[in-house]
Design a protein around this motif. Structure first.
Motif, PDB file in Angstrom:
ATOM      1  N   SER A 208      -0.701  70.962  49.672  1.00 37.01           N
ATOM      2  CA  SER A 208      -0.022  70.886  50.806  1.00 37.01           C
ATOM      3  C   SER A 208       1.162  70.269  51.017  1.00 37.01           C
ATOM      4  CB  SER A 208      -0.716  70.699  52.180  1.00 37.01           C
ATOM      5  OG  SER A 208      -1.432  69.173  51.959  1.00 37.01           O
ATOM      6  N   GLY A 209       1.641  69.641  49.890  1.00 33.27           N
ATOM      7  CA  GLY A 209       2.890  68.710  50.041  1.00 33.27           C
ATOM      8  C   GLY A 209       2.814  67.377  50.325  1.00 33.27           C
ATOM      9  N   PHE A 210       3.858  66.619  50.484  1.00 38.55           N
ATOM     10  CA  PHE A 210       3.824  65.338  50.979  1.00 38.55           C
ATOM     11  C   PHE A 210       5.034  64.940  51.766  1.00 38.55           C
ATOM     12  CE2 PHE A 210       5.724  60.989  49.696  1.00 38.55           C
ATOM     13  CZ  PHE A 210       4.816  60.044  50.387  1.00 38.55           C
ATOM     14  N   GLN A 211       4.772  63.830  52.647  1.00 31.89           N
ATOM     15  CA  GLN A 211       5.899  63.407  53.650  1.00 31.89           C
ATOM     16  C   GLN A 211       5.262  62.039  53.823  1.00 31.89           C
ATOM     17  OE1 GLN A 211       6.456  65.233  57.316  1.00 31.89           O
ATOM     18  NE2 GLN A 211       8.741  64.719  57.764  1.00 31.89           N
ATOM     19  N   LEU A 212       6.254  61.031  53.388  1.00 34.96           N
ATOM     20  CA  LEU A 212       5.671  59.607  53.456  1.00 34.96           C
ATOM     21  C   LEU A 212       5.651  59.109  55.149  1.00 34.96           C
ATOM     22  CD1 LEU A 212       5.111  56.825  52.235  1.00 34.96           C
ATOM     23  CD2 LEU A 212       7.560  56.442  51.956  1.00 34.96           C
ATOM     24  N   SER A 213       6.432  59.678  55.775  1.00 37.01           N
ATOM     25  CA  SER A 213       6.460  58.951  57.216  1.00 37.01           C
ATOM     26  C   SER A 213       7.559  60.284  58.211  1.00 37.01           C
ATOM     27  CB  SER A 213       7.146  58.150  57.622  1.00 37.01           C
ATOM     28  OG  SER A 213       8.560  57.892  57.207  1.00 37.01           O
ATOM     29  N   SER A 214       7.523  60.243  59.455  1.00 39.63           N
ATOM     30  CA  SER A 214       8.407  61.182  60.105  1.00 39.63           C
ATOM     31  C   SER A 214       9.787  60.992  59.774  1.00 39.63           C
ATOM     32  CB  SER A 214       8.001  60.906  61.448  1.00 39.63           C
ATOM     33  OG  SER A 214       8.354  59.653  62.053  1.00 39.63           O
ATOM     34  N   HIS A 215      10.267  59.841  59.259  1.00 40.30           N
ATOM     35  CA  HIS A 215      11.397  59.509  59.070  1.00 40.30           C
ATOM     36  C   HIS A 215      11.984  60.282  57.738  1.00 40.30           C
ATOM     37  CE1 HIS A 215      11.633  57.446  62.854  1.00 40.30           C
ATOM     38  NE2 HIS A 215      10.404  56.532  62.312  1.00 40.30           N
ATOM     39  N   THR A 216      11.167  60.646  56.986  1.00 41.38           N
ATOM     40  CA  THR A 216      11.534  61.077  55.601  1.00 41.38           C
ATOM     41  C   THR A 216      11.353  62.522  55.301  1.00 41.38           C
ATOM     42  OG1 THR A 216       9.164  60.573  54.879  1.00 41.38           O
ATOM     43  CG2 THR A 216      10.707  58.840  54.433  1.00 41.38           C
ATOM     44  N   GLN A 217      11.913  63.168  54.326  1.00 44.40           N
ATOM     45  CA  GLN A 217      11.932  64.640  54.280  1.00 44.40           C
ATOM     46  C   GLN A 217      10.421  64.947  53.669  1.00 44.40           C
ATOM     47  OE1 GLN A 217      15.258  65.928  51.893  1.00 44.40           O
ATOM     48  NE2 GLN A 217      14.418  68.085  51.837  1.00 44.40           N
ATOM     49  N   TYR A 218      10.254  66.438  54.136  1.00 49.37           N
ATOM     50  CA  TYR A 218       8.832  66.761  53.738  1.00 49.37           C
ATOM     51  C   TYR A 218       9.157  67.273  52.153  1.00 49.37           C
ATOM     52  CZ  TYR A 218       5.449  70.705  52.902  1.00 49.37           C
ATOM     53  OH  TYR A 218       4.554  71.274  52.260  1.00 49.37           O
ATOM     54  N   ARG A 219       8.017  67.337  51.476  1.00 52.36           N
ATOM     55  CA  ARG A 219       8.289  67.476  49.836  1.00 52.36           C
ATOM     56  C   ARG A 219       7.221  68.642  49.614  1.00 52.36           C
ATOM     57  NH1 ARG A 219      13.433  66.818  48.882  1.00 52.36           N
ATOM     58  NH2 ARG A 219      14.111  64.642  48.873  1.00 52.36           N
ATOM     59  N   THR A 220       7.242  69.942  48.980  1.00 47.82           N
ATOM     60  CA  THR A 220       6.346  70.844  48.686  1.00 47.82           C
ATOM     61  C   THR A 220       5.791  70.201  47.510  1.00 47.82           C
ATOM     62  OG1 THR A 220       7.721  72.187  47.372  1.00 47.82           O
ATOM     63  CG2 THR A 220       7.460  72.772  49.728  1.00 47.82           C
ATOM     64  N   ALA A 221       4.413  70.813  47.077  1.00 48.72           N
ATOM     65  CA  ALA A 221       3.721  70.405  45.877  1.00 48.72           C
ATOM     66  C   ALA A 221       4.681  70.568  44.656  1.00 48.72           C
ATOM     67  CB  ALA A 221       2.494  71.291  45.614  1.00 48.72           C
ATOM     68  N   PHE A 222       5.563  71.520  44.571  1.00 46.14           N
ATOM     69  CA  PHE A 222       6.411  71.746  43.401  1.00 46.14           C
ATOM     70  C   PHE A 222       7.585  70.817  43.578  1.00 46.14           C
ATOM     71  CE2 PHE A 222      10.459  73.758  41.743  1.00 46.14           C
ATOM     72  CZ  PHE A 222      10.011  74.089  40.467  1.00 46.14           C
ATOM     73  N   GLU A 223       7.765  70.482  44.548  1.00 49.58           N
ATOM     74  CA  GLU A 223       9.043  69.306  44.808  1.00 49.58           C
ATOM     75  C   GLU A 223       8.267  68.040  44.383  1.00 49.58           C
ATOM     76  OE1 GLU A 223      12.094  71.040  48.389  1.00 49.58           O
ATOM     77  OE2 GLU A 223      10.165  69.991  49.052  1.00 49.58           O
ATOM     78  N   THR A 224       7.250  67.661  44.793  1.00 49.41           N
ATOM     79  CA  THR A 224       6.844  66.300  44.390  1.00 49.41           C
ATOM     80  C   THR A 224       6.643  66.275  42.681  1.00 49.41           C
ATOM     81  OG1 THR A 224       4.291  67.210  44.392  1.00 49.41           O
ATOM     82  CG2 THR A 224       5.299  66.334  46.378  1.00 49.41           C
ATOM     83  N   ILE A 225       6.183  67.494  42.016  1.00 49.20           N
ATOM     84  CA  ILE A 225       6.284  67.370  40.603  1.00 49.20           C
ATOM     85  C   ILE A 225       7.362  67.154  40.002  1.00 49.20           C
ATOM     86  CG2 ILE A 225       5.636  68.803  38.603  1.00 49.20           C
ATOM     87  CD1 ILE A 225       3.427  70.314  40.359  1.00 49.20           C
ATOM     88  N   ILE A 226       8.435  67.491  40.587  1.00 51.92           N
ATOM     89  CA  ILE A 226       9.828  67.490  40.031  1.00 51.92           C
ATOM     90  C   ILE A 226      10.471  66.149  40.228  1.00 51.92           C
ATOM     91  CG2 ILE A 226      12.336  68.328  40.161  1.00 51.92           C
ATOM     92  CD1 ILE A 226      10.625  70.238  38.852  1.00 51.92           C
ATOM     93  N   LEU A 227      10.125  65.642  41.565  1.00 51.41           N
ATOM     94  CA  LEU A 227      10.560  64.153  41.753  1.00 51.41           C
ATOM     95  C   LEU A 227       9.781  63.081  40.952  1.00 51.41           C
ATOM     96  CD1 LEU A 227      10.970  64.701  45.535  1.00 51.41           C
ATOM     97  CD2 LEU A 227      12.959  64.352  44.043  1.00 51.41           C
ATOM     98  N   LEU A 228       8.448  63.216  40.795  1.00 49.49           N
ATOM     99  CA  LEU A 228       7.656  62.483  40.001  1.00 49.49           C
ATOM    100  C   LEU A 228       8.193  62.440  38.688  1.00 49.49           C
ATOM    101  CD1 LEU A 228       3.898  63.168  41.194  1.00 49.49           C
ATOM    102  CD2 LEU A 228       5.390  61.034  41.411  1.00 49.49           C
ATOM    103  N   THR A 229       8.493  63.639  38.042  1.00 53.99           N
ATOM    104  CA  THR A 229       9.114  63.692  36.727  1.00 53.99           C
ATOM    105  C   THR A 229      10.572  63.082  36.633  1.00 53.99           C
ATOM    106  OG1 THR A 229       8.126  65.813  36.467  1.00 53.99           O
ATOM    107  CG2 THR A 229       9.929  65.259  34.997  1.00 53.99           C
TER     108      THR A 229
END
Length: 358
Positions: A208-229
């Protein structure tokens, strides 16, 4: 007179992965020049790796954090060669690297740093609340803290996958990374370093993706993989060469199947979607996962398949490493034989040859 500086250590609960110690090798004994006597050599300080030893135990056992070797005995008439000073041993856990204050060669007297990097077959990599701890508890007997908020895991956890034929595979659950971890944001370098000694990486992402807090941008599952990489690349490029698997977690959630099919489409052609990212967020190379397994740590869906894929991947890596080692040994043997066959004959052989001709 030598003063021991203050002891610095870093800990998370009962877990310590960095310790600062005072060490000093023993001084040599006095000689006896008139009779040619030689003073004994000073004792040495040894850092000895021991199983089941932890830095927390070392800190508790030696609260002064001072390790000084014995002084060599003086030369005397009854013993012209003085005896060696007593060695001093520092018991440390396996996986320790030893450095001084400036990263230089250890000398006679140093403040040294003990820096622990966990050794495991597989390291779990993911953003906070991706379900890494839940996954570890599913595949092993480890009991990490589990809750529905970010940064539940505050220290590395180790577990072992046990197979029916008694094969064991160690798994390290590391606290969640955040964007900017390579710059030491969040847990940053404190835990990225533990990935260095794992043989393979297991990315764990929330479908379902990830968002650290209401002040940070929501990231999809694909975006989290790219950012982790990207975070791994910026911390140490060599990490991207490690074999990697992907566990897509929380497949029990509504619309998970649709999102998973979308994710698979993106992973099959990642370059078609990289234009959606800012340039500084795009890694130099994307990860090619050996296996992609949809799972649910809550229902147990896909867990057995994941365990089998982890073992298969590690076995394949071991076979490749053995083949490479065998080829290297054959090459060295061939070079050795080639060099010995092309060496000029010895003088004795030349002389004998001339005598035969005569």
């Amino acid at each position: 007179m030598v003063h021991c500086s203050c002891v610095l250590f870093r800990k998370y609960g009962n877990f310590i992965d960095k310790l600062r110690l005072f060490t000093r090798g023993g001084s040599g004994g006095m000689g006896y020049p008139r009779l040619g006597g030689e003073g004994g050599k000073g004792g040495d300080v040894w850092v000895v790796a021991q199983n089941r030893m932890t830095l927390k135990q070392l800190k508790d056992r030696y609260p002064r954090k001072r390790f000084v070797a014995g002084v060599g005995a003086n030369s005397k008439i009854s013993a012209l060669k003085g005896s060696k000073g007593k060695d001093c041993e520092i018991p440390v856990p396996v996986g320790i690297s030893v450095t001084d204050e400036n990263g230089k060669i250890i000398g006679q007297k140093r403040i040294i740093h003990l820096d622990l990097k966990l050794i495991a077959d597989v390291g779990l990599v993911g953003f906070p609340n991706a379900g890494k701890s839940s996954l570890l508890s599913c595949v092993s007997h480890a009991k990490p803290a589990i809750a529905d908020y970010a940064f539940t895991t505050l220290k590395p956890e180790l577990g072992k996958i046990m197979y029916s034929d008694f094969k064991q595979i160690s798994v390290a659950d590391l606290p969640g990374l955040i964007e900017g971890a390579h710059m030491n944001k969040g847990m940053g370098h404190k835990f990225l370093k533990h990935i260095e000694r794992t043989r393979q990486l297991l990315f764990v992402v929330d479908i379902s993706g990830f968002q650290l807090s209401s002040h940070t941008q929501y990231r999809t599952a694909f975006e989290t993989i790219i950012l982790l990489t990207k975070e791994l690349e910026l911390y140490k490029e060599e990490l991207q060469t490690k074999p990697a698997l992907l566990a897509v977690n929380k497949m029990d959630l509504p619309d998970a199947q649709d999102k998973f099919h979308e994710l698979m489409s993106q992973l099959q052609n990642p370059k078609d979607f990289l234009h959606l990212f800012e340039k500084n967020m795009i890694p130099e190379r994307t990860v090619e996962f050996q296996h992609i397994i949809p799972i649910s740590a809550v229902t147990g869906e896909g867990i057995e398949e994941l365990k089998n894929c982890i073992r298969k991947s590690l076995d394949e890596q071991a076979n490749q490493e053995n083949d490479a080692l065998h080829k290297k040994q054959l090459l060295n043997l061939w070079i050795s034989d080639t060099m010995s066959s092309t060496e000029p004959p010895s003088k004795h052989a030349v002389t004998t040859s001339k005598m035969d001709i005569i």
